[in-house]
Write a protein that holds these residues in place. Structure first.
Motif, PDB file in Angstrom:
ATOM      1  N   HIS A   1      42.084 -57.828 -25.346  1.00 49.84           N
ATOM      2  CA  HIS A   1      42.236 -56.425 -24.958  1.00 49.84           C
ATOM      3  C   HIS A   1      42.114 -55.558 -26.202  1.00 49.84           C
ATOM      4  N   PRO A   2      41.580 -54.330 -26.086  1.00 47.81           N
ATOM      5  CA  PRO A   2      41.395 -53.482 -27.273  1.00 47.81           C
ATOM      6  C   PRO A   2      42.682 -53.221 -28.052  1.00 47.81           C
ATOM      7  N   VAL A   3      43.816 -53.216 -27.387  1.00 48.80           N
ATOM      8  CA  VAL A   3      45.065 -52.941 -28.103  1.00 48.80           C
ATOM      9  C   VAL A   3      45.373 -54.038 -29.114  1.00 48.80           C
ATOM     10  N   VAL A   4      45.051 -55.281 -28.792  1.00 48.85           N
ATOM     11  CA  VAL A   4      45.409 -56.413 -29.649  1.00 48.85           C
ATOM     12  C   VAL A   4      44.167 -57.050 -30.268  1.00 48.85           C
ATOM     13  N   SER A   5      43.109 -56.268 -30.423  1.00 48.78           N
ATOM     14  CA  SER A   5      41.871 -56.842 -30.968  1.00 48.78           C
ATOM     15  C   SER A   5      42.049 -57.295 -32.417  1.00 48.78           C
TER      16      SER A   5
ATOM     17  N   LEU B   1      47.422 -57.596 -12.729  1.00 53.61           N
ATOM     18  CA  LEU B   1      47.106 -56.918 -13.986  1.00 53.61           C
ATOM     19  C   LEU B   1      46.763 -57.931 -15.071  1.00 53.61           C
ATOM     20  N   SER B   2      45.964 -57.472 -16.027  1.00 53.38           N
ATOM     21  CA  SER B   2      45.507 -58.354 -17.105  1.00 53.38           C
ATOM     22  C   SER B   2      46.611 -58.554 -18.131  1.00 53.38           C
ATOM     23  N   PRO B   3      46.939 -59.798 -18.484  1.00 50.98           N
ATOM     24  CA  PRO B   3      47.933 -60.027 -19.539  1.00 50.98           C
ATOM     25  C   PRO B   3      47.331 -59.693 -20.905  1.00 50.98           C
ATOM     26  N   VAL B   4      48.143 -59.097 -21.766  1.00 53.28           N
ATOM     27  CA  VAL B   4      47.695 -58.696 -23.101  1.00 53.28           C
ATOM     28  C   VAL B   4      48.386 -59.524 -24.176  1.00 53.28           C
ATOM     29  N   LEU B   5      49.697 -59.718 -24.048  1.00 49.57           N
ATOM     30  CA  LEU B   5      50.477 -60.518 -24.979  1.00 49.57           C
ATOM     31  C   LEU B   5      51.329 -61.502 -24.191  1.00 49.57           C
ATOM     32  N   ARG B   6      51.548 -62.672 -24.769  1.00 50.69           N
ATOM     33  CA  ARG B   6      52.385 -63.650 -24.102  1.00 50.69           C
ATOM     34  C   ARG B   6      53.230 -64.380 -25.144  1.00 50.69           C
ATOM     35  N   ILE B   7      54.370 -64.899 -24.675  1.00 49.19           N
ATOM     36  CA  ILE B   7      55.247 -65.715 -25.507  1.00 49.19           C
ATOM     37  C   ILE B   7      55.152 -67.138 -24.966  1.00 49.19           C
ATOM     38  N   ARG B   8      54.616 -68.010 -25.774  1.00 50.04           N
ATOM     39  CA  ARG B   8      54.480 -69.408 -25.351  1.00 50.04           C
ATOM     40  C   ARG B   8      55.830 -70.099 -25.469  1.00 50.04           C
TER      41      ARG B   8
ATOM     42  N   GLU C   1      51.641 -63.855 -28.836  1.00 51.87           N
ATOM     43  CA  GLU C   1      50.243 -64.053 -29.200  1.00 51.87           C
ATOM     44  C   GLU C   1      49.344 -63.294 -28.227  1.00 51.87           C
ATOM     45  N   PRO C   2      48.185 -62.797 -28.674  1.00 48.75           N
ATOM     46  CA  PRO C   2      47.251 -62.103 -27.769  1.00 48.75           C
ATOM     47  C   PRO C   2      46.688 -63.066 -26.723  1.00 48.75           C
ATOM     48  N   VAL C   3      46.300 -62.513 -25.602  1.00 51.16           N
ATOM     49  CA  VAL C   3      45.710 -63.278 -24.504  1.00 51.16           C
ATOM     50  C   VAL C   3      44.289 -62.771 -24.310  1.00 51.16           C
ATOM     51  N   ALA C   4      43.348 -63.700 -24.230  1.00 53.83           N
ATOM     52  CA  ALA C   4      41.947 -63.331 -24.037  1.00 53.83           C
ATOM     53  C   ALA C   4      41.702 -63.011 -22.575  1.00 53.83           C
ATOM     54  N   ASP C   5      41.004 -61.914 -22.306  1.00 54.10           N
ATOM     55  CA  ASP C   5      40.654 -61.528 -20.936  1.00 54.10           C
ATOM     56  C   ASP C   5      39.587 -62.466 -20.394  1.00 54.10           C
TER      57      ASP C   5
ATOM     58  N   PRO D   1      57.652 -72.288 -18.371  1.00 53.75           N
ATOM     59  CA  PRO D   1      56.430 -71.480 -18.289  1.00 53.75           C
ATOM     60  C   PRO D   1      56.391 -70.410 -19.376  1.00 53.75           C
ATOM     61  N   ASP D   2      55.183 -70.080 -19.790  1.00 57.21           N
ATOM     62  CA  ASP D   2      55.009 -68.969 -20.719  1.00 57.21           C
ATOM     63  C   ASP D   2      55.371 -67.652 -20.028  1.00 57.21           C
ATOM     64  N   VAL D   3      55.731 -66.669 -20.827  1.00 58.38           N
ATOM     65  CA  VAL D   3      56.136 -65.361 -20.304  1.00 58.38           C
ATOM     66  C   VAL D   3      55.205 -64.301 -20.878  1.00 58.38           C
ATOM     67  N   ILE D   4      54.703 -63.439 -19.997  1.00 59.85           N
ATOM     68  CA  ILE D   4      53.826 -62.345 -20.414  1.00 59.85           C
ATOM     69  C   ILE D   4      54.688 -61.211 -20.966  1.00 59.85           C
ATOM     70  N   LEU D   5      54.310 -60.712 -22.128  1.00 62.56           N
ATOM     71  CA  LEU D   5      55.049 -59.618 -22.763  1.00 62.56           C
ATOM     72  C   LEU D   5      54.426 -58.257 -22.469  1.00 62.56           C
ATOM     73  N   ALA D   6      53.114 -58.176 -22.339  1.00 63.91           N
ATOM     74  CA  ALA D   6      52.421 -56.899 -22.120  1.00 63.91           C
ATOM     75  C   ALA D   6      51.288 -57.111 -21.124  1.00 63.91           C
ATOM     76  N   VAL D   7      51.106 -56.099 -20.254  1.00 64.13           N
ATOM     77  CA  VAL D   7      50.045 -56.126 -19.249  1.00 64.13           C
ATOM     78  C   VAL D   7      49.328 -54.786 -19.273  1.00 64.13           C
ATOM     79  N   ALA D   8      48.115 -54.776 -18.768  1.00 66.42           N
ATOM     80  CA  ALA D   8      47.322 -53.553 -18.683  1.00 66.42           C
ATOM     81  C   ALA D   8      46.478 -53.612 -17.425  1.00 66.42           C
ATOM     82  N   GLY D   9      46.193 -52.443 -16.866  1.00 64.20           N
ATOM     83  CA  GLY D   9      45.384 -52.381 -15.655  1.00 64.20           C
ATOM     84  C   GLY D   9      44.884 -50.987 -15.403  1.00 64.20           C
ATOM     85  N   GLN D  10      44.022 -50.860 -14.423  1.00 64.88           N
ATOM     86  CA  GLN D  10      43.387 -49.594 -14.094  1.00 64.88           C
ATOM     87  C   GLN D  10      44.080 -48.970 -12.884  1.00 64.88           C
TER      88      GLN D  10
END
Length: 533
Positions: free
Chosen positions: A208-212, A230-237, A194-198, A242-251
Motif C-alpha cells: 500500500h502507498p502508506v507503507v511503501s 478491506l485491504s490489510p496494510v500492516l500486520r503483527i505476526r 510488518e507491511p502486507v502486500a496487496d 493467528p496473525d492480527v491486522i494492525l491497519a486496513v484501507a479501502g474505498q
C-alpha cells in the motif's frame, strides 16, 4: 479540584457556619462547635467572634449562601492545565509535534492545518483528514459525504471513540497477539508490525502507498482491526496463534478510508524509529497528495483527542444541524471556561453581581418587619370550636361538611316541630308521620307526594351517614326539601304560630305526668305523718 478548593477555603467556611451554632459552654452544640474550631488552623480564627450570636434563620441562610459561592467557585475555577497525549503542539515524549513537522516538510506549511474545530464547510473533496485518538464520535453524515465525494479520512485510534465511526464501516477492534513473532525488548506490548502486500486476482501488486517505504513499525500497546473485505496494510505476526491486522484501507465512494489501531506509533518518542517516521511520511502524502493513481493537491486537516465539528460538508445545512452546532458551541464554551477560567472582566462582573445580590438580600432580610404572634389565650375561639347553635351552624355551613348533615338537621327540625305540636314520640315511624301530616295538614296529592319523597330521602341519608358513607346530596335537592318542610309545617300549624295541643290520641302516656290508676292507688301505702312536727 473541588477537594483542593475546599482545603484552601474550607477553614473560614467551617468557622462561619459553626460560629452561629454556639449556644453555651454546656450545650451539645457548643461542644461540637469547639471540636470544629479546634480542627481549623489558627490563622483562620480571626474570622470568628466568640460573643457573636446569629439567629437560626440567618445562620442557615448564610451557610447555604456560602456553600453556593464555594460550589460556583469550584465550577468556574480553571482546571489544571496539562498537555494531553497526541497533541500536535506538545513537544514532550507523548506529544505529536514531530508528526506535524514531518507533515509540513512533506506537504508544505500552507497545506497542513492542525485545528481544534473541524469546519466541514472549509473541507473540500480533494482534502484529507487525519484523526488521532478521538474522544468523541465523528459526525456520521459528514464523514460519509466527505469520502463519497472523494475525500480521504484516516482514523488512528486504539482505545478512544474512533471505534464508533469504524463500526459503521463494519471494522471491529480485536486484541493483538499475546506472543508476537517479533517485539521490541521481547515485550508483547511493543510488537513489531510488518507491511502486507496487496493482492488482486491472486497476484501481488505491491505494498500500500502508506507503507511503501516501511520495513518494520514498532507498536506501543496497539489494538488489532478486523474487516472481511478491506485491504490489510500492516500486520503483527504471531506464534501459535493467528496473525492480527494492525491497519486496513479501502474505498468509500470516490474517497478512501484508512484505519490503524495504534496512535502511539506516531508519538514523538516512537518517531525515532525509521519505520515509524517512514509510516508518518507515507500517511501524510497518501491523504492529500497521490497514491500512485492520480495527483492530488489538497490540504491536510489534523485533529486530535477532543475537538469540535461545525457547519456541513458542501455548505448545506439543516435546522437540526444548526441546533446541534449551537448546543455543542455552548458546551464547548462551558468547558473552555472551566479549563482556562473566565476572562478578567467577566470575573469582575460576576463578583460585582454576587456582591450586589448579597447586599440586596441583607437589606431585605434586615428591614423585613415580622408580625409578633398573638398569645393563644387572646385569640378568639373559632365558631366551629364553639358549642350551641353557633357552633352547630358553623359546622353545617363549612365548605368541607357534606350536605347530608344539613339534610339530617332538616329532618331533626321537622320531627321536633311535629312532636312539639302534636305530642309525638321521640323517633316516630315514617308511616306515622305521613298519616299525621295527611290528616292534620289538609295537603293535596301533589304536596303530600312531595313530602313522602322528601321524608324517604331523609331516612336514606340518615342510614348512609350511620353506615359511614354519607350520600351525595345536591344543593337543589336540599333547597327543595327545605321548601317542602316549611310548607308542611305551615299547613299543620307546627311552625310556632299556634300553641301545642298536647299529646296525640294514639301516642302512649307519659309515666311522669300520667295520673295513677285506681289499682295503683289501692296498692300504694298510706301516707304517714310520723316524724312530723
Amino acid at each position: 479540584m473541588f477537594a483542593a478548593l475546599m482545603t484552601r477555603h474550607g477553614a473560614w467556611f467551617a468557622h462561619a457556619c459553626s460560629s452561629g451554632s454556639r449556644s453555651g459552654p454546656g450545650s451539645g452544640s457548643g461542644s461540637s462547635s469547639s471540636s470544629s474550631s479546634s480542627s481549623v488552623s489558627g490563622s483562620a480564627s480571626e474570622f470568628v467572634r466568640e460573643d457573636r450570636r446569629w439567629p437560626v434563620r440567618s445562620q442557615v441562610t448564610s451557610c447555604s449562601f456560602l456553600a453556593a459561592l464555594v460550589a460556583l467557585m469550584a465550577l468556574l475555577a480553571p482546571a489544571r492545565a496539562a498537555g494531553a497525549a497526541f497533541d500536535v503542539n506538545d513537544p514532550s515524549w507523548e506529544g505529536c509535534s514531530e508528526l506535524l513537522e514531518i507533515a509540513r516538510a512533506e506537504l508544505g506549511a500552507t497545506r497542513v492545518h492542525p485545528v481544534a474545530v473541524l469546519d466541514w464547510s472549509q473541507v473540500g473533496p480533494e482534502d484529507g483528514i487525519l484523526v488521532l485518538h478521538p474522544l468523541q464520535t465523528l459526525d456520521a453524515d459528514e464523514t460519509t459525504s466527505f469520502m463519497k465525494a472523494g475525500g480521504r479520512l484516516a482514523i488512528i485510534d486504539d482505545f478512544g471513540r474512533g471505534d464508533d465511526t469504524l463500526r459503521r464501516f463494519q471494522i471491529e477492534r480485536i486484541p493483538t497477539p499475546a506472543r508476537p513473532l517479533a517485539a521490541l525488548r521481547n515485550r508483547p506490548s511493543l510488537a513489531i508490525a510488518e507491511p502486507v502486500a496487496d493482492t488482486v486476482g491472486g497476484h501481488s501488486v505491491g505494498r500500500h502507498p502508506v507503507v511503501s517505504h516501511v520495513e518494520r513499525l514498532v507498536t506501543n500497546h496497539a489494538t488489532g482491526l478486523r474487516h472481511p473485505n478491506l485491504s490489510p496494510v500492516l500486520r503483527i505476526r504471531a506464534v501459535s496463534e493467528p496473525d492480527v491486522i494492525l491497519a486496513v484501507a479501502g474505498q468509500v465512494g470516490k474517497g478512501r478510508l484508512f484505519a490503524m489501531g495504534d496512535p502511539s506509533a506516531l508519538m514523538n518518542m516512537m518517531l525515532r524509529y525509521p519505520g515509524n517516521r517512514a509510516f508518518a511520511s507515507g500517511l501524510t502524502r497518501y491523504l492529500v497528495d497521490e497514491d500512485g493513481a492520480q495527483p492530488r493537491r489538497g490540504r491536510l486537516h489534523i485533529v486530535a483527542n477532543r475537538f469540535d465539528e461545525e457547519s456541513s460538508f458542501g455548505g448545506e445545512t439543516s435546522l437540526r444541524k444548526d441546533f446541534d452546532a449551537h448546543v455543542k458551541a455552548l458546551a464547548s464554551a462551558v468547558e473552555d471556561a472551566r479549563r482556562d477560567g473566565l476572562p478578567g472582566g467577566a470575573l469582575l462582573a460576576l463578583a460585582a453581581l454576587a456582591g450586589l445580590g448579597l447586599a440586596i438580600w441583607t437589606a431585605r432580610a434586615s428591614a423585613r418587619p415580622y408580625r409578633s404572634p398573638l398569645p393563644r389565650y387572646a385569640r378568639p375561639t373559632p365558631l366551629v370550636a364553639q358549642g350551641g347553635a353557633a357552633g352547630r351552624f358553623a359546622v353545617l355551613a363549612a365548605p368541607s361538611s357534606p350536605r347530608g348533615l344539613a339534610f339530617l338537621e332538616l329532618k331533626s327540625a321537622l320531627f321536633e316541630a311535629l312532636s312539639l305540636r302534636f305530642g309525638l314520640e321521640a323517633n316516630p315511624a315514617q308511616d306515622a308521620v305521613t298519616r299525621l301530616v295527611a290528616r292534620e295538614g289538609s295537603l293535596d296529592e301533589r304536596a303530600l307526594s312531595a313530602f313522602k319523597d322528601v321524608l324517604g330521602t331523609m331516612y336514606r341519608v340518615e342510614a348512609s351517614v350511620v353506615a359511614g358513607k354519607p350520600a351525595n346530596v345536591s344543593r337543589p335537592a336540599l333547597l327543595h326539601a327545605t321548601d317542602v318542610v316549611r310548607h308542611v309545617l305551615a299547613a299543620c300549624g307546627a311552625d310556632g304560630r299556634k300553641p301545642p295541643r298536647g299529646r296525640h290520641p294514639g301516642a302512649p302516656p307519659d309515666p311522669a305526668t300520667a295520673s295513677p290508676s285506681p289499682t295503683d292507688a289501692k296498692l300504694a301505702p298510706p301516707h304517714s305523718d310520723k316524724g312530723a312536727r
